[in-house]
Design a protein around this motif. Sequence first.
Motif, short mmCIF file in Angstrom:
data_model
loop_
_atom_site.label_atom_id
_atom_site.label_comp_id
_atom_site.label_asym_id
_atom_site.label_seq_id
_atom_site.Cartn_x
_atom_site.Cartn_y
_atom_site.Cartn_z
N ALA A 1 2.88 -10.17 5.62
CA ALA A 1 3.85 -9.32 6.31
C ALA A 1 3.93 -7.99 5.57
CB ALA A 1 5.22 -9.99 6.34
N VAL A 2 4.32 -6.96 6.28
CA VAL A 2 4.55 -5.66 5.68
C VAL A 2 6.02 -5.33 5.86
CG1 VAL A 2 3.96 -3.21 5.69
CG2 VAL A 2 2.18 -4.92 6.13
N ILE A 3 6.71 -5.18 4.73
CA ILE A 3 8.14 -4.85 4.73
C ILE A 3 8.29 -3.54 3.98
CG2 ILE A 3 10.47 -5.61 4.10
CD1 ILE A 3 9.34 -8.48 3.95
N ASP A 4 8.85 -2.55 4.64
CA ASP A 4 9.02 -1.22 4.04
C ASP A 4 7.73 -0.71 3.40
OD1 ASP A 4 11.65 -1.21 4.85
OD2 ASP A 4 12.45 -1.75 2.89
N GLY A 5 6.59 -0.97 4.06
CA GLY A 5 5.31 -0.48 3.57
C GLY A 5 4.68 -1.32 2.48
N GLU A 6 5.30 -2.42 2.10
CA GLU A 6 4.79 -3.28 1.03
C GLU A 6 4.29 -4.60 1.61
OE1 GLU A 6 6.65 -5.52 -2.87
OE2 GLU A 6 7.47 -3.57 -2.32
N THR A 7 3.04 -4.97 1.30
CA THR A 7 2.46 -6.22 1.80
C THR A 7 2.96 -7.38 0.96
OG1 THR A 7 0.50 -5.04 2.53
CG2 THR A 7 0.31 -7.42 2.31
#
Length: 125
Positions: A67-73
Motif C-alpha cells: 500500500a502507499v500511504i502519504d507517498g510511503e510504500t
Amino acid sequence: MDEAVKTLLAVLTLAASGLAAAQALQDPTRPPANMMAAITGPAAGPAAGPQLQTILIGRAAGGRHLAVIDGETVRPGDDFHGARVARIADNEVELVRGRERQVLRLVPATAGASGMSPVRSTRGQ
C-alpha cells in the motif's frame, strides 16, 4: 533575420506552448468532482491524518500486499509513523497503535469513516 534563427524561434515557441498546455491537464485517475463532493462534502478542507493512495495485491495465492500511504510504500507488519500495518485488503488498510486501530479506505464510505477506535482485546477469551 537568418532563416535558421526564424526556424529555431518557431520551434521554441511551439515547445513553450506545448508545455503550457501540458500543465493544464488533470489527473486521469482522480474521481469526478461530483463524486468527490458526495464523499467528502462540499466544503472539505485538507484531510486530517494519513491518506491511503494505492493498494497493490499480487494475483497469485499468497501474493504480495503493498500500500502507499502519504507517498510511503508499506507492507503488512511494517511501521508507519508509530502505527503497525496490521492488514492490507482490496480497498482498505488497517493501522494499529497500541489499543487503537485506524482503517484507511481508498474511497471512504462516509466522511469521517476513517477515525480512530479502540481495538477489541481477545485476551482471556
